[in-house]
Structures are given as structure tokens and as C-alpha cells.
Design an enzyme around this catalytic site. Structure first.
Site, PDB file in Angstrom:
ATOM      1  N   ASP A 256      -2.072  26.241 -20.908  1.00  0.00           N
ATOM      2  CA  ASP A 256      -1.172  28.286 -19.688  1.00  0.00           C
ATOM      3  C   ASP A 256      -2.078  27.189 -18.320  1.00  0.00           C
ATOM      4  OD1 ASP A 256      -3.935  28.285 -20.666  1.00  0.00           O
ATOM      5  OD2 ASP A 256      -4.026  30.570 -21.079  1.00  0.00           O
TER       6      ASP A 256
ATOM      7  N   HIS B 151       1.759   1.596  -6.826  1.00  0.00           N
ATOM      8  CA  HIS B 151       1.395   2.666  -6.963  1.00  0.00           C
ATOM      9  C   HIS B 151       0.105   3.137  -8.036  1.00  0.00           C
ATOM     10  CE1 HIS B 151       5.463   4.654  -5.508  1.00  0.00           C
ATOM     11  NE2 HIS B 151       4.291   3.787  -4.327  1.00  0.00           N
TER      12      HIS B 151
ATOM     13  N   ASP C 285      -3.421   4.689   0.613  1.00  0.00           N
ATOM     14  CA  ASP C 285      -1.825   4.654   1.023  1.00  0.00           C
ATOM     15  C   ASP C 285      -2.337   6.775   0.437  1.00  0.00           C
ATOM     16  OD1 ASP C 285       0.705   5.703   1.465  1.00  0.00           O
ATOM     17  OD2 ASP C 285       1.562   4.289   0.160  1.00  0.00           O
TER      18      ASP C 285
ATOM     19  N   ASP D  19       2.422  10.029   5.599  1.00  0.00           N
ATOM     20  CA  ASP D  19       2.855   8.752   4.784  1.00  0.00           C
ATOM     21  C   ASP D  19       2.312   7.264   5.671  1.00  0.00           C
ATOM     22  OD1 ASP D  19       2.660   6.677   2.203  1.00  0.00           O
ATOM     23  OD2 ASP D  19       5.494   6.570   2.950  1.00  0.00           O
TER      24      ASP D  19
ATOM     25  N   HIS E 167       8.739  -5.043  -2.221  1.00  0.00           N
ATOM     26  CA  HIS E 167       9.043  -3.569  -2.144  1.00  0.00           C
ATOM     27  C   HIS E 167      10.024  -3.330  -0.529  1.00  0.00           C
ATOM     28  CE1 HIS E 167       6.498  -2.914   0.660  1.00  0.00           C
ATOM     29  NE2 HIS E 167       5.598  -2.873  -0.008  1.00  0.00           N
TER      30      HIS E 167
ATOM     31  N   HIS F 118      11.433   3.739   3.785  1.00  0.00           N
ATOM     32  CA  HIS F 118      12.298   4.447   3.170  1.00  0.00           C
ATOM     33  C   HIS F 118      12.112   5.854   4.039  1.00  0.00           C
ATOM     34  CE1 HIS F 118       8.257   6.785   2.578  1.00  0.00           C
ATOM     35  NE2 HIS F 118       8.121   5.707   2.204  1.00  0.00           N
TER      36      HIS F 118
ATOM     37  N   HIS G 106       9.171  10.106  -0.068  1.00  0.00           N
ATOM     38  CA  HIS G 106      10.440   9.793  -0.186  1.00  0.00           C
ATOM     39  C   HIS G 106      12.045  10.338  -0.475  1.00  0.00           C
ATOM     40  CE1 HIS G 106       8.254   6.527  -2.825  1.00  0.00           C
ATOM     41  NE2 HIS G 106       8.117   6.197  -1.554  1.00  0.00           N
TER      42      HIS G 106
ATOM     43  N   GLU H   2       6.734  -0.447   6.071  1.00  0.00           N
ATOM     44  CA  GLU H   2       4.946  -0.923   5.738  1.00  0.00           C
ATOM     45  C   GLU H   2       4.932  -2.184   4.493  1.00  0.00           C
ATOM     46  OE1 GLU H   2       5.559   1.820   1.707  1.00  0.00           O
ATOM     47  OE2 GLU H   2       6.502   3.462   2.576  1.00  0.00           O
TER      48      GLU H   2
ATOM     49  N   TYR I   7       1.263  -8.688  -0.920  1.00  0.00           N
ATOM     50  CA  TYR I   7       0.318  -8.806  -2.753  1.00  0.00           C
ATOM     51  C   TYR I   7       0.497 -10.133  -3.747  1.00  0.00           C
ATOM     52  CZ  TYR I   7       2.067  -4.301  -0.778  1.00  0.00           C
ATOM     53  OH  TYR I   7       1.974  -3.573  -0.513  1.00  0.00           O
TER      54      TYR I   7
ATOM     55  N   ARG J 202      -1.215  -3.566   2.732  1.00  0.00           N
ATOM     56  CA  ARG J 202      -0.230  -2.866   3.424  1.00  0.00           C
ATOM     57  C   ARG J 202      -0.477  -2.004   4.481  1.00  0.00           C
ATOM     58  NH1 ARG J 202       1.431  -0.877  -1.189  1.00  0.00           N
ATOM     59  NH2 ARG J 202       0.730   1.233  -0.723  1.00  0.00           N
TER      60      ARG J 202
ATOM     61  N   GLU K 166       1.037   0.224   7.036  1.00  0.00           N
ATOM     62  CA  GLU K 166       2.062   1.822   6.882  1.00  0.00           C
ATOM     63  C   GLU K 166       2.455   2.717   7.775  1.00  0.00           C
ATOM     64  OE1 GLU K 166       2.467   4.259   3.716  1.00  0.00           O
ATOM     65  OE2 GLU K 166       4.682   4.343   3.823  1.00  0.00           O
TER      66      GLU K 166
HETATM   67  N1  GLY Z   1       3.091   6.373  -0.836  1.00  0.00           N
HETATM   68  C1  GLY Z   1       4.594   5.894  -1.322  1.00  0.00           C
HETATM   69  C2  GLY Z   1       5.116   5.605  -0.565  1.00  0.00           C
HETATM   70  O1  GLY Z   1       4.410   4.456   0.890  1.00  0.00           O
HETATM   71  O2  GLY Z   1       6.059   4.783  -0.558  1.00  0.00           O
HETATM   72 MN    MN Z   2       2.892   5.419   1.230  1.00  0.00          MN
HETATM   73 MN    MN Z   3       6.194   4.877   1.968  1.00  0.00          MN
END
Ligand code: GLY
Ligand code: MN
Ligand code: MN
Length: 429
Positions: A31, A234, A251, A262, A341, A345, A352, A375, A379, A396, A398
Site C-alpha cells: 500500500d 543503462h 550518468d 542529463d 546508440h 535525444h 528523452h 553523448e 563500449y 561516455r 554527455e
Molecule cells: N540517461 C539516459 C540517457 O542518457 O539517454
Molecule cells: Mn544520460
Molecule cells: Mn541522454
């Protein structure tokens, strides 16, 4: 701000009635609920912070803004907090009329009748969809009595997405604040992380800075990934000890005023970038610079991505991970085992964020007011063809950029990316 948003939104619609539902609470266990996060479109149009509400907008009507809200309830409010109620909806949130949610289905026929069009986000809230469809059918059955039933149901989501894609001045201010807070979280981690800390301790450092500076929450699940965990895009377990000699990828972004940053940074768990990790880092940094350079009005996100892919491919050849002509390798997408990737975005209320990437079959041009991430990464999973000394390295970098009339503004430049600058910070703390 929300009133202006509603006016700008309604100006884009044809005559009709608009129904926008709020988010509902989600059960976490038994709950207890997850912390409530308002639906972004509902937030954008109303600023009303409570769950379950429904906004009805009536362009051209003398009372264009109707809110259905949870009733005042002394018992519930003692347990779970104060509710605005119908009076608060009008007095504090600017509704022209407000009703308790229990009246929603009985009021719906009179709200819909006489309108040819109903704008409702389809497939978004099953109970609302069902009520609207049932009411339209009921009204249609009453056609002989002179009742005019709606004949067009239109999803307003693409219109809202197009609006949200372009950040207005007030929104830029809020997004920039979210990014500033995100920067502080990353700086704290960069200064204070030490070997033998656990990933969750670093997560706590980052999120402590977010909250301390007024962020409502992280805008998405914080990723604190030491060593090979960084090759999982992720990764959210955040429960392994950090080892000297490894890289740490963080991240994380702070949500402030319903906008989120982000940011990703990758830095050594020890004090220095060393060996293969240093080489890989430099390649990703070069790609990030190339991608940032392409982030300007008239470019497209494909241009930004291609700039990153070209630099990464060049770097992978120099590292002897790939072999051959750079142009040929680019055409073959030879970088894909190491970079799977996209580079960007849209960024805004959702990490996103909404907004069409393609229009009329063409990738759209970047225009002032658009915000997005840059970003690039590399990898190296253990099962790739790269030489073994690269295996387990994930990098990465970003940043969050806003397109301006003559280029871009990097909203997250406050966290260093240069090797020397990062190593200097790693000595502090
Ligand atoms: N943190 C998710 C991305 O970088 O898209
Ligand atoms: Mn990110
Ligand atoms: Mn991102």
C-alpha cells in the site's frame, strides 16, 4: 506561464474540446506508492501538481479552462497531504471552473455535446479513453433529439510535442537551473570519489547534491558504473565496489521545476587516466568536440551523429580496433559493436523528451530553442573483436545543449571533460 502555454496551445487547435488527464499514483509495494511525478503534458498546460486530475480546455468558450480534481477530504489529507480541492483549483491554479472528480462522467456529455472535435491523448489513459468513447456513442444515440455528437477524435500529443520541443525563455531558465544542479552533483562525485567506495556511495553523493540544491528528484535512474559495468548502457544496480585502475561512468541528471538535466562523465577511480582507458577516453572526447561543433542552427541531429561517428571511427582505426579506410568503415557502420546508440535525444521535461525527429520523411533542421544531448561513447564488451586490453572499458561523455540563433549554448560545460582538468579535480576533495 501555464496560462500562456494554454493560450498558445489552443491557438494551434481547430474549434473543439480538449481533454488532458494527469498521471496516477503507482504502487511500489503493497500500500505504498512511488514518489508521484506529474504527467509532463498535464504539467506543461496546468502546473497542477496532484494525481488523477483531468483538465478540459474549451477554446472560444467564456470559461475555457475546467479542472476536475480530487475532493477535499480531511481524513485523507491527514494521512497523505493537503489537496487543493475545487476552490484551490480555481483560486491557486487559475481554473475557470472546477469540479470534484466524482462529477467527471456526469459532466462529460455536456462538455462534449455541440463540439465536432474532441482532442484526447489516445491510448494514454484507458479509463478516459473509454469514458470519451462511451459518451460520444451515447450522444450519437440522442441525435434525433437534436444533440450534436463529436465526429472527430484527434490526438493532441503531436501538437504538444511540437510546442515542448521549442523551449521558451522561462523554460530555458528552468532547464538551465536543472542543468546547473546536475553539474554540482557531478562535480561533487568527481572531487570525492575514492577507490574502495561502493557505487551506491557515489550515487548518494550525487543525489545528495541534487536534493540539497532543490531538485525534486533525479530525472531518471542514476547510473554509477565502475569498470566493466560502464559497458552496460543503462546499468542501475549501482552496488559494486570501485577499484583503483578502473574508470567510473556516472550518468545522472537533476529534475528541477519538472525539467531535467542529463549529464554523463567518465573519470578514473584513481587519480589518473592510464593506458588503454586514457586512449579510449581521448577518442570519445574528440568525438564529443566534433559533435558539439556540428550542433548549430541548420544542422540536423544526423549531422551531429555523423560527426561523432566519423571521429569515433578515426579513433578506432588509430587504436587498431578497426582496420581500413575511414570512409569505407563509416559506410559499413563498423563502429557499431562499440557504439550502438544515437548521439542525441531531445531533452526537456522528459529526459528523452517529446518532439518529432523526422518531418515529411526528412530529418529536421536544428532551430533556436531546441535542447538535446550530445553523448558519444565507446563500449568494449568482452566478446568483441577488439584487442583484449580494451575489454571492460566503457566511456561516455554527455552534455546538454540549447540551440541559439548563432550556434549553441552548452548548459553543462561546468563539469570538465578535458583529461588535465578532470585529473586536477580528482586530486581535490
Ligand atoms: N540517461 C539516459 C540517457 O542518457 O539517454
Ligand atoms: Mn544520460
Ligand atoms: Mn541522454
Amino acid at each position: 506561464m501555464h496560462q500562456k502555454t494554454r493560450e498558445q496551445f489552443l491557438a494551434r487547435l481547430q474549434p473543439g474540446v480538449v481533454i488532458i488527464p494527469a498521471a496516477h499514483e503507482a504502487t511500489r509495494s503493497n500500500d505504498t506508492e512511488f514518489p508521484f511525478r506529474q504527467d509532463s503534458d498535464f504539467q506543461y498546460l496546468t502546473g497542477f501538481p496532484e494525481p488523477d486530475a483531468i483538465a478540459v480546455l474549451r477554446p472560444g468558450h467564456e470559461k475555457p479552462y475546467v479542472l476536475f480534481v480530487r475532493p477535499k477530504d480531511r481524513e485523507r489529507e491527514i494521512w497523505t497531504g493537503i489537496r487543493a480541492g475545487v476552490h484551490g483549483a480555481v483560486d491557486e491554479y487559475g481554473a475557470d471552473e472546477a469540479y470534484e472528480l466524482g462529477e467527471w462522467e456526469t459532466k462529460l456529455p455536456e462538455l462534449l455535446r455541440g463540439n465536432r472535435r474532441v482532442y484526447v491523448k489516445l491510448g494514454h489513459d484507458a479509463a478516459v479513453d473509454e469514458a470519451v468513447i462511451r459518451t460520444i456513442a451515447d450522444l450519437r444515440r440522442r441525435g434525433r433529439q437534436g444533440v450534436e455528437a463529436p465526429s472527430e477524435v484527434i490526438d493532441p500529443a503531436p501538437i504538444l510535442a511540437e510546442m515542448r520541443l521549442f523551449k521558451r525563455d522561462e523554460e530555458v531558465g528552468i532547464l538551465a537551473r536543472a542543468c546547473d544542479i546536475s553539474v554540482e552533483g557531478h562535480l561533487a562525485a568527481m572531487r570525492q570519489t575514492r577507490p574502495d567506495m561502493n557505487e551506491y556511495e557515489v550515487q548518494a553523493l550525487v543525489e545528495y547534491e541534487f536534493r540539497k540544491r532543490g531538485a525534486s528528484a533525479p530525472g531518471y535512474g542514476t547510473i554509477v558504473a565502475g569498470g566493466a559495468n560502464a559497458t552496460i548502457l543503462h546499468y542501475v544496480e549501482n552496488n559494486r565496489p570501485l577499484r583503483d585502475g578502473d574508470l567510473l561512468l556516472i550518468d545522472a541528471g537533476a529534475e528541477f521545476g519538472a525539467f531535467t538535466g542529463d549529464i554523463t562523465r567518465t573519470f578514473p577511480v584513481g587519480k589518473k587516466f592510464e593506458g588503454a582507458a586514457r586512449d579510449v577516453y581521448q577518442v570519445v572526447l574528440d568525438a564529443q568536440h566534433a559533435a558539439l561543433k556540428a550542433s548549430k542552427p541548420g544542422s540536423t541531429l544526423d549531422d551531429v551523429h555523423n560527426a561523432a561517428c566519423r571521429a569515433l571511427t578515426q579513433g578506432l582505426v588509430e587504436l587498431k580496433v578497426l582496420e581500413g579506410d575511414v570512409e569505407e568503415l563509416l559506410r559499413e557502420h563498423a563502429y557499431r559493436p562499440y557504439y550502438m546508440h544515437r548521439t542525441s535525444h531531445w531533452l526537456g521535461m522528459d529526459v528523452h523528451d517529446v518532439g518529432a525527429y523526422v518531418r515529411d520523411g526528412e530529418v529536421r533542421s536544428l532551430e533556436a530553442g531546441m535542447a538535446f544531448t550530445v553523448e558519444p561513447g565507446l563500449y568494449f564488451h568482452g566478446d568483441t573483436a577488439a584487442p583484449a586490453h580494451f575489454h571492460g572499458i566503457g566511456v561516455r561523455i554527455e552534455d546538454n545543449v540549447l540551440i541559439t540563433p548563432d550556434g549553441h549554448r552548452n548548459l553543462t560545460a561546468g563539469v570538465p571533460t578535458g583529461i588535465a582538468e578532470i585529473e586536477a579535480l580528482r586530486g581535490e576533495g
